[in-house]
Write a protein that holds these residues in place. Structure first.
Motif, PDB file in Angstrom:
ATOM      1  N   SER A 196       0.842  -1.199   0.000  1.00 50.17           N
ATOM      2  CA  SER A 196       0.000   0.000   0.000  1.00 50.17           C
ATOM      3  C   SER A 196       0.874   1.244   0.000  1.00 50.17           C
ATOM      4  O   SER A 196       1.894   1.299   0.696  1.00 50.17           O
ATOM      5  N   VAL A 197       0.478   2.234  -0.798  1.00 50.20           N
ATOM      6  CA  VAL A 197       1.134   3.543  -0.817  1.00 50.20           C
ATOM      7  C   VAL A 197       0.057   4.609  -0.912  1.00 50.20           C
ATOM      8  O   VAL A 197      -1.107   4.324  -1.191  1.00 50.20           O
ATOM      9  N   ALA A 198       0.440   5.869  -0.658  1.00 47.59           N
ATOM     10  CA  ALA A 198      -0.525   6.968  -0.702  1.00 47.59           C
ATOM     11  C   ALA A 198      -1.063   7.175  -2.119  1.00 47.59           C
ATOM     12  O   ALA A 198      -2.232   7.493  -2.316  1.00 47.59           O
ATOM     13  N   ASN A 199      -0.209   6.956  -3.117  1.00 52.60           N
ATOM     14  CA  ASN A 199      -0.602   7.095  -4.514  1.00 52.60           C
ATOM     15  C   ASN A 199      -1.272   5.796  -4.970  1.00 52.60           C
ATOM     16  O   ASN A 199      -0.733   4.714  -4.781  1.00 52.60           O
ATOM     17  N   SER A 200      -2.427   5.894  -5.582  1.00 54.53           N
ATOM     18  CA  SER A 200      -3.169   4.698  -5.986  1.00 54.53           C
ATOM     19  C   SER A 200      -2.655   4.084  -7.292  1.00 54.53           C
ATOM     20  O   SER A 200      -3.160   3.056  -7.731  1.00 54.53           O
ATOM     21  N   GLY A 201      -1.642   4.687  -7.894  1.00 51.99           N
ATOM     22  CA  GLY A 201      -1.160   4.207  -9.181  1.00 51.99           C
ATOM     23  C   GLY A 201      -0.345   2.934  -9.155  1.00 51.99           C
ATOM     24  O   GLY A 201      -0.578   2.026  -9.968  1.00 51.99           O
ATOM     25  N   PRO A 202       0.650   2.774  -8.246  1.00 48.77           N
ATOM     26  CA  PRO A 202       1.515   1.593  -8.284  1.00 48.77           C
ATOM     27  C   PRO A 202       0.740   0.291  -8.141  1.00 48.77           C
ATOM     28  O   PRO A 202      -0.261   0.217  -7.433  1.00 48.77           O
ATOM     29  N   ARG A 203       1.235  -0.751  -8.816  1.00 49.12           N
ATOM     30  CA  ARG A 203       0.616  -2.063  -8.733  1.00 49.12           C
ATOM     31  C   ARG A 203       1.672  -3.120  -9.007  1.00 49.12           C
ATOM     32  O   ARG A 203       2.768  -2.835  -9.471  1.00 49.12           O
TER      33      ARG A 203
END
Length: 437
Positions: free
Chosen positions: A228-235
């Motif tokens: 989990s990160v603050a930015n929803s982009g990484p996957r």
């Protein structure tokens, strides 16, 4: 005049009842029952035990309650009833937990974190600590090979929800689902066995996770998580191993615990216990153990990433290094597997899917199996005595004659002579007779 009177009444009410007991949650586990009291502000409390019958009494200072006891979900075998009682001071609130047996409670407050506010945590350890899950019935290890044990650690649990996705799904549920699927695959494989550090929704201390793996005689510890990160982009998925900085810091801690070295290090610990306590010799053994554990962890992680990369998106194609507590054991190769980003809306949906969970589990299993086909751990064999029954070995992918000879504790020349081999070349599927050691 009425407004002034109302103000003073309100002020007196707030000052007399400075806190609120908002809810009571109960988390039973194999080792204890955890009680969590959700509070409006930091609690001031006292507690004591009573016998005949067994009761835990908790006094909450300047507190009133909003709890309906009938709404509490109590699945604990230890707690038979929860009720209130007359407090010693009118502004306090007294809770009584009726118990089946006496315990030594551990009580501590927790500050707000994540979705939770102030909490008072009560751990009630069971007197009987032998409540381990029943072993899974499975096929025996092949003759001449010892069982490979894989410890699977579902990240977070109970009071620790882990990361929370955009749709409010919690990491702890996803990690347990994937871990159970992975354990099923391992237990169906002849010669392999899975050990779960938790089997339900409850919290396990980070240090206890390695202890559970060690008591299960695990060859490998896999900790399953969702990133989990603050930015929803990484996957994408990734695999983490212990960084050298963390390894160096942990080394000092192990050296301070001389009395636990035998348990922690197995055979190495036995050697240490027979020395005169020379710190330089001890450091050498620990360094070798940690170095081997880290090297094995990295090699296994490469196999797992290779297998995962065939079926799921990877965030990193190479193993990453991190200072994580669950990776610190010097005697058990340990990996942390991030199955994907729960903070990414698309991956949150995938991580909740049974088919995707099975895909991730199968890939991790394939990677582990691929590694151990080439690097079977050393240890006692099923039939190692010269007078014992005849042993045979079926050659598998990645195996060489020298590796097979080493595994069974015989020389290459003796293995060749016993099987009338004219060269060191062996074929996949070829069956070799293993001479007595």
């Amino acid at each position: 005049m009425k407004s002034i009177l109302a103000f003073f009444c309100l002020w007196f009410s707030v000052s007399a009842w400075a806190n609120q007991l908002e809810s009571i949650r109960i988390w039973p586990s194999p080792e204890n029952t955890r009680i969590v009291l959700d509070m409006g502000t930091a609690p001031a409390y006292e507690y004591f035990m009573l016998n005949g019958p067994h009761r835990l009494v908790v006094d909450l200072s300047q507190t009133q309650s909003r709890v309906k006891f009938t709404a509490i979900n109590n699945n604990s075998e230890l707690i038979t009833r929860i009720r209130s009682s007359k407090p010693p001071v009118a502004s306090s609130y007294r809770l009584v937990f009726e118990l089946k047996s006496g315990v030594k409670p551990v009580v501590f407050p927790l500050a707000p974190a994540g979705d939770y506010g102030h909490r008072l945590v009560i751990d009630l350890p069971y007197a009987d600590q032998s409540r381990a899950p029943q072993p899974v019935v499975r096929k025996a290890a092949p003759v001449g090979q010892r069982e490979i044990v894989i410890a699977i650690d579902p990240g977070h649990g109970g009071e620790d929800p882990g990361a929370i996705g955009p749709k409010k799904n919690r990491e702890k549920h996803i990690t347990l689902a994937i871990s159970r699927r992975l354990a099923d695959l391992i237990n169906k494989e002849p010669g392999m066995r899975a050990v779960l550090t938790r089997t339900g929704d409850y919290y396990v201390n980070l240090n206890r996770r390695s202890d559970i793996a060690r008591k299960g005689k695990a060859d490998l510890l896999l900790s399953i998580h969702a990133d989990s990160v603050a930015n929803s982009g990484p996957r994408g998925a990734s695999v983490w191993v212990l960084s050298s900085n963390r390894a160096n810091r942990e080394m000092a801690g192990w050296l301070e615990k001389q009395e636990r070295q035998s348990e922690l290090l197995g055979g190495v610990g036995e050697v240490i216990s027979q020395t005169d306590g020379n710190p330089y010799l001890t450091r050498t053994f620990l360094d070798l153990s940690m170095d081997k554990s880290r090297a094995d962890s990295y090699a296994i992680s490469e196999h797992i990433l290779s297998a995962m990369g065939k079926v799921v998106r990877l965030h990193k194609s190479k193993p990453e290094h991190a200072s994580l507590a669950v990776l610190k054991s010097p005697d058990i190769p340990s990996l942390l597997i991030e199955a994907g980003f729960i903070s990414n809306p698309e991956e949150e949906r995938l991580l909740l899917s049974a088919s995707h969970q099975q895909k991730v589990s199968q890939a991790v299993f394939n990677g582990v199996k691929s590694y151990y086909r080439q690097n079977r751990p050393s240890g006692p064999m099923v039939a190692s005595q010269a007078s014992g029954p005849a042993r045979q070995h079926k050659v598998q992918t990645g195996e060489s004659l020298s590796l097979i000879a080493q595994r069974y504790g015989v020389s290459v020349s003796r293995l060749k002579g016993h099987n009338s081999l004219k060269s060191d070349v062996v074929r996949i599927g070829q069956v070799l007779d293993i001479p007595g050691s």
